[in-house]
Design an enzyme around this catalytic site. Sequence first.
Site, mmCIF file in Angstrom:
data_model
loop_
_atom_site.group_PDB
_atom_site.id
_atom_site.type_symbol
_atom_site.label_atom_id
_atom_site.label_comp_id
_atom_site.label_asym_id
_atom_site.label_seq_id
_atom_site.Cartn_x
_atom_site.Cartn_y
_atom_site.Cartn_z
ATOM 1 N N ARG A 18 -12.485 6.866 -0.951
ATOM 2 C CA ARG A 18 -11.322 6.000 -0.842
ATOM 3 C C ARG A 18 -11.673 4.608 -1.372
ATOM 4 O O ARG A 18 -12.846 4.253 -1.485
ATOM 5 C CB ARG A 18 -10.888 5.885 0.627
ATOM 6 C CG ARG A 18 -10.379 7.205 1.202
ATOM 7 C CD ARG A 18 -10.015 7.046 2.668
ATOM 8 N NE ARG A 18 -8.870 6.171 2.875
ATOM 9 C CZ ARG A 18 -7.617 6.547 2.708
ATOM 10 N NH1 ARG A 18 -7.337 7.781 2.331
ATOM 11 N NH2 ARG A 18 -6.627 5.710 2.910
ATOM 12 N N CYS B 102 0.801 -1.229 0.000
ATOM 13 C CA CYS B 102 0.000 0.000 0.000
ATOM 14 C C CYS B 102 0.838 1.287 0.000
ATOM 15 O O CYS B 102 1.434 1.608 -1.015
ATOM 16 C CB CYS B 102 -0.995 -0.042 1.149
ATOM 17 S SG CYS B 102 -2.367 1.084 0.865
ATOM 18 N N HIS C 252 -3.550 -5.368 2.525
ATOM 19 C CA HIS C 252 -3.195 -5.492 3.942
ATOM 20 C C HIS C 252 -3.899 -6.749 4.457
ATOM 21 O O HIS C 252 -4.490 -7.495 3.704
ATOM 22 C CB HIS C 252 -3.745 -4.309 4.740
ATOM 23 C CG HIS C 252 -3.252 -2.971 4.352
ATOM 24 N ND1 HIS C 252 -2.041 -2.489 4.762
ATOM 25 C CD2 HIS C 252 -3.823 -1.979 3.628
ATOM 26 C CE1 HIS C 252 -1.892 -1.245 4.309
ATOM 27 N NE2 HIS C 252 -2.957 -0.913 3.622
HETATM 28 N N1 GLN Z 1 -1.606 7.035 1.999
HETATM 29 C C1 GLN Z 1 -1.989 6.166 0.990
HETATM 30 C C2 GLN Z 1 -3.387 6.366 0.452
HETATM 31 O O1 GLN Z 1 -4.314 6.644 1.195
HETATM 32 C C3 GLN Z 1 -1.757 4.740 1.465
HETATM 33 C C4 GLN Z 1 -2.653 4.280 2.566
HETATM 34 C C5 GLN Z 1 -2.304 2.918 3.072
HETATM 35 O O2 GLN Z 1 -1.139 2.540 3.120
HETATM 36 N N2 GLN Z 1 -3.300 2.166 3.517
HETATM 37 O O3 GLN Z 1 -3.554 6.249 -0.721
#
Ligand code: GLN
Length: 249
Positions: A136, A99, A198
């Site tokens: 998101r 990620c 994850h």
């Molecule tokens: N900061 C990044 C995003 O939101 C990665 C987030 C994460 O590692 N879960 O795209």
Amino acid sequence: MPDDTRLSLRLAHLYPTLMNLYGDRGNIFALRRRCALRGIDLEVDEIGVGDAWDPASTDLVFIGGGQDREQRRVYQDLLTRTAALQDFRDDDGVILAVCGGYQLFGRSYRDIDGEVLEGVGVFDMRSVHPGKTFDRCVGNVVAIWEGETLVGFENHGGRTYLNEGAVPLGDVISGFGNNGGDGGEGCRVRNAFGTYLHGALLPKNPHFADRLIQLALERRYGEGGLATLDDAWEARAHAEALHVGLHQR
Ligand code: GLN
């Protein structure tokens, strides 16, 4: 007396305190456990900002996820390691980047505020956060990787676009993956694997964990045969995540 016949592998864990979301550290536990059950020592070097790292003695590199704030805190230090990381990749070193770490292992990440963080270019891709008003990419993911399923959990605002010729790690069956548009999840080049998953990823994808171990053993010892383990619990965790991933709305 030390046992010289015992196999051992060395893993560099980059920024373990800053880049660690949704149980990413569990990936290290899974690798260590699966190695230990086969009589292989896995030594872990925790590499923080400013710490020395010796690629020559390293078999695997792991970096977990982090929010934009943490990414901003580590990316300049990471950039000082660009050549070392690219050489490590080209020397078939095993890399797993998750990620936020995955985004920084690409060429660049434009974050939520529009700031562009240069990446180390292990993967030929770039990531862009479309801004605060966009949803998101959150939920369970199922992807097909080499004919088998990979399961995990994603939560990222940034969208990743592979450059021409770059190869995704897997094909998304359920979830968003790289960008929710082109069906790709993650990226693979040589023995470097990037992913949005994850979960932690490796405890419930033991076949993927074993691939990483096997590649590292082959590189160091020229032979990567792994004894089969009793994976009843891991298989169950995988099956449950698969079920949830396939039945989410
Ligand atoms: N900061 C990044 C995003 O939101 C990665 C987030 C994460 O590692 N879960 O795209």
